[in-house]
Design an enzyme around this catalytic site. Structure first.
Site, PDB file in Angstrom:
ATOM      1  N   ARG A  32       1.507   8.533   9.979  1.00  0.00           N
ATOM      2  CA  ARG A  32       1.195   9.948   9.781  1.00  0.00           C
ATOM      3  C   ARG A  32      -0.076  10.363  10.519  1.00  0.00           C
ATOM      4  O   ARG A  32      -0.163  11.466  11.050  1.00  0.00           O
ATOM      5  CB  ARG A  32       1.026  10.249   8.281  1.00  0.00           C
ATOM      6  CG  ARG A  32       2.313  10.206   7.486  1.00  0.00           C
ATOM      7  CD  ARG A  32       2.026  10.337   5.998  1.00  0.00           C
ATOM      8  NE  ARG A  32       3.240  10.173   5.202  1.00  0.00           N
ATOM      9  CZ  ARG A  32       4.008  11.172   4.787  1.00  0.00           C
ATOM     10  NH1 ARG A  32       3.676  12.413   5.093  1.00  0.00           N
ATOM     11  NH2 ARG A  32       5.083  10.949   4.065  1.00  0.00           N
ATOM     12  N   HIS A  75      11.546   6.036  14.628  1.00  0.00           N
ATOM     13  CA  HIS A  75      11.511   6.303  13.185  1.00  0.00           C
ATOM     14  C   HIS A  75      12.293   7.575  12.863  1.00  0.00           C
ATOM     15  O   HIS A  75      12.418   8.478  13.700  1.00  0.00           O
ATOM     16  CB  HIS A  75      10.052   6.455  12.747  1.00  0.00           C
ATOM     17  CG  HIS A  75       9.833   6.349  11.280  1.00  0.00           C
ATOM     18  ND1 HIS A  75       9.956   7.425  10.426  1.00  0.00           N
ATOM     19  CD2 HIS A  75       9.483   5.303  10.493  1.00  0.00           C
ATOM     20  CE1 HIS A  75       9.693   7.044   9.191  1.00  0.00           C
ATOM     21  NE2 HIS A  75       9.405   5.758   9.206  1.00  0.00           N
ATOM     22  N   HIS A 110       4.839   5.394  14.256  1.00  0.00           N
ATOM     23  CA  HIS A 110       5.339   6.282  13.211  1.00  0.00           C
ATOM     24  C   HIS A 110       4.289   6.756  12.226  1.00  0.00           C
ATOM     25  O   HIS A 110       4.583   7.591  11.377  1.00  0.00           O
ATOM     26  CB  HIS A 110       6.430   5.552  12.407  1.00  0.00           C
ATOM     27  CG  HIS A 110       5.883   4.431  11.571  1.00  0.00           C
ATOM     28  ND1 HIS A 110       5.629   3.190  12.096  1.00  0.00           N
ATOM     29  CD2 HIS A 110       5.514   4.386  10.269  1.00  0.00           C
ATOM     30  CE1 HIS A 110       5.142   2.412  11.150  1.00  0.00           C
ATOM     31  NE2 HIS A 110       5.055   3.110  10.023  1.00  0.00           N
ATOM     32  N   ASP A 135       0.785  -1.232   0.000  1.00  0.00           N
ATOM     33  CA  ASP A 135       0.000   0.000   0.000  1.00  0.00           C
ATOM     34  C   ASP A 135       0.821   1.288   0.000  1.00  0.00           C
ATOM     35  O   ASP A 135       0.314   2.347   0.368  1.00  0.00           O
ATOM     36  CB  ASP A 135      -0.908   0.011   1.237  1.00  0.00           C
ATOM     37  CG  ASP A 135      -0.144  -0.264   2.532  1.00  0.00           C
ATOM     38  OD1 ASP A 135       1.081  -0.020   2.583  1.00  0.00           O
ATOM     39  OD2 ASP A 135      -0.772  -0.732   3.501  1.00  0.00           O
ATOM     40  N   GLU A 195      -0.281  -9.080  -1.060  1.00  0.00           N
ATOM     41  CA  GLU A 195      -0.963  -8.534   0.119  1.00  0.00           C
ATOM     42  C   GLU A 195      -2.142  -7.662  -0.324  1.00  0.00           C
ATOM     43  O   GLU A 195      -2.302  -6.518   0.070  1.00  0.00           O
ATOM     44  CB  GLU A 195      -0.014  -7.753   1.024  1.00  0.00           C
ATOM     45  CG  GLU A 195      -0.559  -7.592   2.447  1.00  0.00           C
ATOM     46  CD  GLU A 195       0.428  -6.951   3.398  1.00  0.00           C
ATOM     47  OE1 GLU A 195       1.226  -7.708   3.990  1.00  0.00           O
ATOM     48  OE2 GLU A 195       0.410  -5.719   3.548  1.00  0.00           O
ATOM     49  N   GLU A 202      -2.140   5.071   2.634  1.00  0.00           N
ATOM     50  CA  GLU A 202      -2.093   3.645   2.292  1.00  0.00           C
ATOM     51  C   GLU A 202      -3.442   3.087   1.834  1.00  0.00           C
ATOM     52  O   GLU A 202      -3.503   2.270   0.912  1.00  0.00           O
ATOM     53  CB  GLU A 202      -1.573   2.846   3.487  1.00  0.00           C
ATOM     54  CG  GLU A 202      -0.097   3.026   3.774  1.00  0.00           C
ATOM     55  CD  GLU A 202       0.204   4.233   4.656  1.00  0.00           C
ATOM     56  OE1 GLU A 202       1.382   4.435   4.994  1.00  0.00           O
ATOM     57  OE2 GLU A 202      -0.748   4.977   5.001  1.00  0.00           O
TER      58      GLU A 202
END
Length: 382
Positions: free
Chosen positions: A212, A243, A210, A98, A120, A134
């Site tokens: 967004r 991260h 991590h 994604d 996936e 994603e």
């Protein structure tokens, strides 16, 4: 007979971890020429995975820039793929999951009229902004792909409801295959701080955060909860590979920096992370992949998000959705630390994500699609 050129396109560490065993499986098939095109969306973290799995990129777009945006990642990957596809002329493009690389790779293949296989496939939250970007990336790739490799039956059902074109295969998740290579009882960490931990005598929590959508107040609340958990349980230590995002590092330092028994370390490679999870008590994460990986090692997972595109793990009991609210995170962590029966239920639940043979099923499915085997491969059943 001329070999079919199968080009795997990836550019981030999570993609590389999950695609590496598939690239190796394809390379071992007599009918295939297996090629890798790296976008370099993540540079250093991607390179470490390639080294661990002893792979090399046949093409490397090296698109990573400082302070890159989603638009710059997508456009640079799309433009870079043009010349690669013109030169290599693959028979099939494989993309994973994604990411912006996934979307750009699939779109470039479509522009060149090359069929796409989506590894996936079918994960959904049905909220276009969570996870962002994603959810939209994988949905758009689903409209492009000719071959859909879904880890679970629920993922395949999502695609059937959406009436996507092409063939759907239920394969399990390739990350379970990858762990055959990475997890070892005799493994010694290369990160000094991890070798100093007392995994036998202490309760180590592995933390990642991590995403967004967690930037800002949600991340501050998550870290405040983690700090409280450590301060109220003297036997607990937290290991957090932070991260590289400046927003994440600033928040982590503000809320967790200097707190006793919280170890803020630099990002670790896949071997380090898999072996850390194998030895820890449980995992707290907003990552997607860790929700699949940790249960394969018998480790409960608290997901630091409001929703998950992996509901099978929640249904199976290997994962609990903790959200991003301070009180709920603390409550669920306390249950795992203070109620052994709850911990044991999660630790011994059956992992719904695979048996370590996903790559074989995908390769078999590609052979079947191109008429190189008579029978369609059987679906994975948890």
């Amino acid at each position: 007979m001329k070999k079919l050129k199968i080009m795997s396109v990836f550019g981030t560490r999570p993609e590389a971890i999950k695609m590496a065993p598939l690239v190796r499986e394809l390379a071992g098939r007599e009918h295939f020429e297996s090629l890798c095109c790296l976008t370099g969306q993540h540079r250093e973290m991607l390179d470490s995975v390639m080294e661990i799995f002893r792979l090399r990129g046949d093409y490397d777009l090296n698109i990573m820039q400082k302070q890159q945006t989603l638009s710059s990642i997508t456009t640079r990957a799309l433009l870079g793929m043009d010349s690669v596809l013109e030169e290599a002329k693959p028979d099939l493009i494989l993309v994973h999951g994604d990411t912006s690389t996934t979307f750009a790779g699939a779109l470039a293949a479509f522009y060149h009229k090359i069929p796409v296989g989506h590894v996936e496939a079918g994960l959904r939250t049905y909220d276009p902004y969570s996870p962002f970007p994603e959810e939209m990336n994988r949905t758009l790739v689903g409209d492009i792909a000719a071959l859909h490799f879904s880890p679970t039956n629920a993922n395949a059902d999502n695609l059937r409801r959406e009436a996507v074109k092409g063939d759907i295969f239920i394969t399990g998740n390739t990350v379970i295959d990858a762990m055959k290579t990475t997890v070892r009882e005799d493994y010694r960490f290369t990160t000094a701080a991890l070798n100093e931990l007392d995994f036998a005598g202490r309760r180590i929590i592995a933390l990642t955060c991590h995403r967004r959508e967690n930037y800002g107040q949600p991340m501050h609340d998550i870290f405040r909860a983690v700090r409280h958990i450590v301060q109220t349980h003297p036997e607990v230590e937290v290991v957090y590979p932070v991260h590289l995002s400046p927003a994440v590092r600033e928040c982590a330092q503000t809320e967790l920096g200097g707190v006793e028994r919280i170890h803020l370390i630099d990002p670790v490679d896949v071997e380090e992370m898999h072996n850390l999870m194998a030895r820890c008590c449980f995992v707290m994460t907003d990552s997607g992949g860790l929700q699949e990986e940790a249960p394969a090692m018998g480790k409960p997972v608290l997901v630091l998000r409001r929703e998950t595109e992996r509901p099978e793990a929640v249904a199976a009991g290997t994962v609990k959705l903790a959200g991003v609210e301070y009180d709920n995170i603390v409550r669920l962590a306390n249950e795992l630390l203070e109620q052994p029966e709850i911990y044991e239920q999660m630790a011994h639940a059956v992992n719904p994500y695979g048996d370590g043979n996903a790559c074989r099923r995908i390769a078999d499915a590609i052979e079947w699609h191109f008429g190189l085997r008579e029978e369609k491969p059987a679906d994975f059943k948890a």
